[in-house]
Scaffold this motif. Sequence first.
Motif, PDB file in Angstrom:
ATOM      1  N   ALA A 136      -5.512 -38.496 -22.213  1.00  0.00           N
ATOM      2  CA  ALA A 136      -6.315 -38.415 -20.984  1.00  0.00           C
ATOM      3  C   ALA A 136      -7.026 -39.747 -20.720  1.00  0.00           C
ATOM      4  CB  ALA A 136      -7.329 -37.279 -21.086  1.00  0.00           C
ATOM      5  N   LEU A 137      -7.517 -40.389 -21.779  1.00  0.00           N
ATOM      6  CA  LEU A 137      -8.166 -41.697 -21.596  1.00  0.00           C
ATOM      7  C   LEU A 137      -7.148 -42.726 -21.105  1.00  0.00           C
ATOM      8  CD1 LEU A 137     -10.448 -41.761 -24.792  1.00  0.00           C
ATOM      9  CD2 LEU A 137     -11.208 -41.592 -22.395  1.00  0.00           C
ATOM     10  N   SER A 138      -5.941 -42.677 -21.653  1.00  0.00           N
ATOM     11  CA  SER A 138      -4.897 -43.605 -21.194  1.00  0.00           C
ATOM     12  C   SER A 138      -4.565 -43.342 -19.728  1.00  0.00           C
ATOM     13  CB  SER A 138      -3.625 -43.430 -22.022  1.00  0.00           C
ATOM     14  OG  SER A 138      -3.876 -43.767 -23.353  1.00  0.00           O
ATOM     15  N   ALA A 139      -4.504 -42.079 -19.368  1.00  0.00           N
ATOM     16  CA  ALA A 139      -4.207 -41.738 -17.964  1.00  0.00           C
ATOM     17  C   ALA A 139      -5.305 -42.284 -17.051  1.00  0.00           C
ATOM     18  CB  ALA A 139      -4.079 -40.223 -17.807  1.00  0.00           C
ATOM     19  N   ALA A 140      -6.563 -42.158 -17.495  1.00  0.00           N
ATOM     20  CA  ALA A 140      -7.681 -42.681 -16.692  1.00  0.00           C
ATOM     21  C   ALA A 140      -7.524 -44.181 -16.482  1.00  0.00           C
ATOM     22  CB  ALA A 140      -9.012 -42.376 -17.379  1.00  0.00           C
ATOM     23  N   ALA A 183     -12.053 -38.161 -13.612  1.00  0.00           N
ATOM     24  CA  ALA A 183     -11.858 -37.677 -14.990  1.00  0.00           C
ATOM     25  C   ALA A 183     -11.010 -36.400 -14.980  1.00  0.00           C
ATOM     26  CB  ALA A 183     -13.214 -37.425 -15.659  1.00  0.00           C
ATOM     27  N   CYS A 184     -11.274 -35.531 -14.009  1.00  0.00           N
ATOM     28  CA  CYS A 184     -10.452 -34.317 -13.874  1.00  0.00           C
ATOM     29  C   CYS A 184      -8.990 -34.707 -13.612  1.00  0.00           C
ATOM     30  CB  CYS A 184     -10.960 -33.433 -12.733  1.00  0.00           C
ATOM     31  SG  CYS A 184     -12.569 -32.681 -13.067  1.00  0.00           S
ATOM     32  N   ARG A 185      -8.812 -35.742 -12.754  1.00  0.00           N
ATOM     33  CA  ARG A 185      -7.459 -36.178 -12.429  1.00  0.00           C
ATOM     34  C   ARG A 185      -6.737 -36.711 -13.688  1.00  0.00           C
ATOM     35  NH1 ARG A 185      -5.700 -37.485  -7.363  1.00  0.00           N
ATOM     36  NH2 ARG A 185      -7.846 -37.751  -6.668  1.00  0.00           N
ATOM     37  N   ALA A 186      -7.498 -37.419 -14.534  1.00  0.00           N
ATOM     38  CA  ALA A 186      -6.895 -37.960 -15.751  1.00  0.00           C
ATOM     39  C   ALA A 186      -6.439 -36.831 -16.685  1.00  0.00           C
ATOM     40  CB  ALA A 186      -7.892 -38.885 -16.457  1.00  0.00           C
ATOM     41  N   TRP A 187      -7.308 -35.822 -16.842  1.00  0.00           N
ATOM     42  CA  TRP A 187      -6.922 -34.671 -17.681  1.00  0.00           C
ATOM     43  C   TRP A 187      -5.696 -33.969 -17.112  1.00  0.00           C
ATOM     44  CZ3 TRP A 187      -7.496 -33.349 -22.434  1.00  0.00           C
ATOM     45  CH2 TRP A 187      -8.616 -33.789 -23.159  1.00  0.00           C
ATOM     46  N   GLY A 234      -1.786 -31.568 -17.694  1.00  0.00           N
ATOM     47  CA  GLY A 234      -1.403 -30.565 -16.685  1.00  0.00           C
ATOM     48  C   GLY A 234      -2.526 -29.655 -16.260  1.00  0.00           C
ATOM     49  N   SER A 235      -3.670 -29.698 -16.973  1.00  0.00           N
ATOM     50  CA  SER A 235      -4.804 -28.844 -16.585  1.00  0.00           C
ATOM     51  C   SER A 235      -6.112 -29.488 -17.041  1.00  0.00           C
ATOM     52  CB  SER A 235      -4.641 -27.449 -17.189  1.00  0.00           C
ATOM     53  OG  SER A 235      -5.634 -26.577 -16.674  1.00  0.00           O
ATOM     54  N   LEU A 236      -7.209 -28.713 -16.985  1.00  0.00           N
ATOM     55  CA  LEU A 236      -8.504 -29.203 -17.453  1.00  0.00           C
ATOM     56  C   LEU A 236      -8.877 -28.470 -18.737  1.00  0.00           C
ATOM     57  CD1 LEU A 236     -10.521 -29.205 -14.086  1.00  0.00           C
ATOM     58  CD2 LEU A 236      -9.051 -30.993 -15.043  1.00  0.00           C
ATOM     59  N   TRP A 264     -16.652 -39.012 -18.822  1.00  0.00           N
ATOM     60  CA  TRP A 264     -16.470 -37.598 -18.453  1.00  0.00           C
ATOM     61  C   TRP A 264     -15.209 -37.022 -19.101  1.00  0.00           C
ATOM     62  CZ3 TRP A 264     -20.328 -34.851 -17.196  1.00  0.00           C
ATOM     63  CH2 TRP A 264     -21.341 -35.330 -16.361  1.00  0.00           C
ATOM     64  N   VAL A 265     -14.172 -37.863 -19.214  1.00  0.00           N
ATOM     65  CA  VAL A 265     -12.977 -37.404 -19.933  1.00  0.00           C
ATOM     66  C   VAL A 265     -13.382 -36.929 -21.333  1.00  0.00           C
ATOM     67  CG1 VAL A 265     -10.819 -38.178 -21.033  1.00  0.00           C
ATOM     68  CG2 VAL A 265     -11.302 -38.806 -18.647  1.00  0.00           C
TER      69      VAL A 265
END
Lengths: 463, 463
Positions: free
Chosen positions: A7-11, A138-142, A147-149, A453-454
């Motif tokens: 998730a951090l990488s996605a952010a 942060a929600c978008r990264a998760w 695929g979800s939060l 937030w992630v």
Amino acid sequence: MTDLTAALSAADAQFDESLERLFGLLRIPSISTDPAFAADCRRAGQWLVDELIGLGFDASLRDTPGHPMVVAHHDGATPDAPHFLFYGHYDVQPVDPLELWTSPPFEPEIKEIAPGRKAITGRGAADDKGQLMTFVEACRAWKAASGSLPCRITILFEGEEESGSPSLKPFLKANAEELTAECALVCDTGMWDTETPAISVGLRGLVGEEVTIHAADRDLHSGLFGGAAANPLQILSKILADLHDETGRVTLEGFYDGVEHTPAQVLESWNNLGKTAESFLGEVGLSVPAGEKGRSVLELTWARPTAEINGMWGGYTGEGFKTVIAAQAAAKVSFRLVGKQDPDQIRAAFRAHVEARLPEDCSASFSPHGGSPAIQLPFDSPMVTKARNALTDEWPKPAVMIGMGGSIPIVGDFQNILGLQSVLCGFGLTDDRIHSPNEKYDLTSFSKGIRSWVRILQALSKP
Amino acid sequence: MTDLTAALSAADAQFDESLERLFGLLRIPSISTDPAFAADCRRAGQWLVDELIGLGFDASLRDTPGHPMVVAHHDGATPDAPHFLFYGHYDVQPVDPLELWTSPPFEPEIKEIAPGRKAITGRGAADDKGQLMTFVEACRAWKAASGSLPCRITILFEGEEESGSPSLKPFLKANAEELTAECALVCDTGMWDTETPAISVGLRGLVGEEVTIHAADRDLHSGLFGGAAANPLQILSKILADLHDETGRVTLEGFYDGVEHTPAQVLESWNNLGKTAESFLGEVGLSVPAGEKGRSVLELTWARPTAEINGMWGGYTGEGFKTVIAAQAAAKVSFRLVGKQDPDQIRAAFRAHVEARLPEDCSASFSPHGGSPAIQLPFDSPMVTKARNALTDEWPKPAVMIGMGGSIPIVGDFQNILGLQSVLCGFGLTDDRIHSPNEKYDLTSFSKGIRSWVRILQALSKP
């Protein structure tokens, strides 16, 4: 790769697009206090609804007698995941004096504000659009990574925070069941410094009041009437000058009722932060602490009540000179509250202070502008501890617990109406110029805010 | 029919046209303090030049660095006739607050303001277009009745009286020879009441000053900085509140130097005029004398110095509320002077008063707006006596000698630069709302004002 790492990488991977999206929101002039911008406020709300729907939230715009609310729900990865209510506000302050902005307030830019330090500029960059978007992104990264939060999330974005939140309480009451959760997360506060994140645990309350002094039934020529006719600017100056005594204490009757002595160990921990009057005030071109004598600037702004004149006007204020005695004069005055100070009692004491200083042939009229008591949040609840540790993992220095000079009435409303405690975590800095020309939000506040937030979402998802 | 009777009849016969001409002048928005109206000021001056040429004057518009002067000469009926300089001003005050006018300020009308009492309404009706036109129309009546004027007349109409007269002194100095005469006639003052004409013999002086207090280098959020940062509105309120002590006396160092005790017999003659605080202040909706305690309203406005706040502004003054601590705050302050008070000394004392009340990390800037000492004119010169008798012949009650609250710096300039005494004779009334919305000039002031000048011109023409 753990979920968190992914998730951090996605952010990080999506950051340029995150910035583009924030710029889109900053371009909407959603000034809530000025009726001329009502359509823009609605447009900002709808913009957020559209974004949240894109992230899989069940989101909608909810009408109120004022500007609409944004409400959105996401179920999270598992049905038994803990449930949090996230709050931010999409409205912004007015921009005057416009001539002091170095670039247009609603045309955001990235500027280098010091060697190696970049910031996003524009009205609302820090208060509160940049902040609320750290959570959305942060929600978008998760979502991108898993695929979800990791938690169930309800989002509430308000459009009236900068204009006294008239619709908020009725809306919370009418929708209490829908908005309830285990804990509220509020992103409208600041860090200690650029390296040290913070959770805010004390919030001053606020009483706002506008007073108008009425004297003659028309503007008078000061040559014909000066020396004999009451001058409302003179009367108002005296009223306002009398609000403080020579030691900087506020003179209103009963003003300090409910103000608690700050514990010595708390004062000591604040002193250890190493913030001097010179360093705190030096950032804005000042050096001498105003207000109550013999107290540190942190105590003055975090734990002491104040009386401030926020605006004042009367008579001739244009070019040149006009020898007029005005028919009336007015001021906007506010009081920051701490401890158990009662907003109603302080409003009444101010009105009595004014009335006691009026000549017999003059009168005063008042209009209230919001009132909320101070709030003290826990230093050590499980939620606070989890969030604090997550912040410490992200930033160069450990997170600190701090007081806060400003007021966020929503925290009291969540407590009183929804029965929710709040965790106050934000990434603003004291030099963000919020409410002033050239507002900015550090690029690091935005990027590491998203990453924070992630981390917090994951920390809170654990039992 | 004597010459005088013929001239008075001519004034009456032409009165409707006199009114039409005055309306023409009132329709020109010659606001001198606002650069946006510079062309209108010039147009008003040219309008007067054209009128005076039509009356046989050698008239022209004279350029200055500001608004132009109107200068005109008429030789009179005989080469050895006495020579007088008549002064008035064609510029007017700004009109704000515009929304308080019941009809547009530059669309003059005749209105019935009380049963049987009509007035001409519009900006400048009384100050000073209506007044100067009483003299112009009196000249026209003499011309119609006798083909010429009973005296030699030089006219000087200024276009900067309401904005501090910056060009006046240089113009008088540069044209002293052309403008000299036996005595000056100034029509910019008032009557005692609707039945009692007056000659003004005391004029208060004036010092105007704008002060700006500078605190932080930007507007601050009162939540973040309130209680620690200097608030310039609070500092300015204190500075202005401190201008008066509890007895209403002005506290500036040395302020009363040169203020003379008003002689008991003068005070007694004023008391005999029967003007109470209630009747004087009642006209504008007030009742309690402000300023120095224990003095009559006539003494306060005619013979005592004052400090007045004419305008003040800072912070957020728009709709709604903004919890800001302003970076700066400003005020326009003026002092009315009497006796031998020195304008320069008082300006310096005010600046010292401000500086003494500034926190170390704040500063003040000042800009001066005119300064003129008070003037005392003779009670009993031959010119005054002739004018007084002529007025008494025209009006229901005998003319009285009065003080005046306002300042007409031109009188001092005539004295100092041209070596001329002035006779101050005008037909304004205290309820004329000069400098205020809905300015008016009684129809009687205009009609009997014209007839008064017809009489005065004849009285002055006699040896």
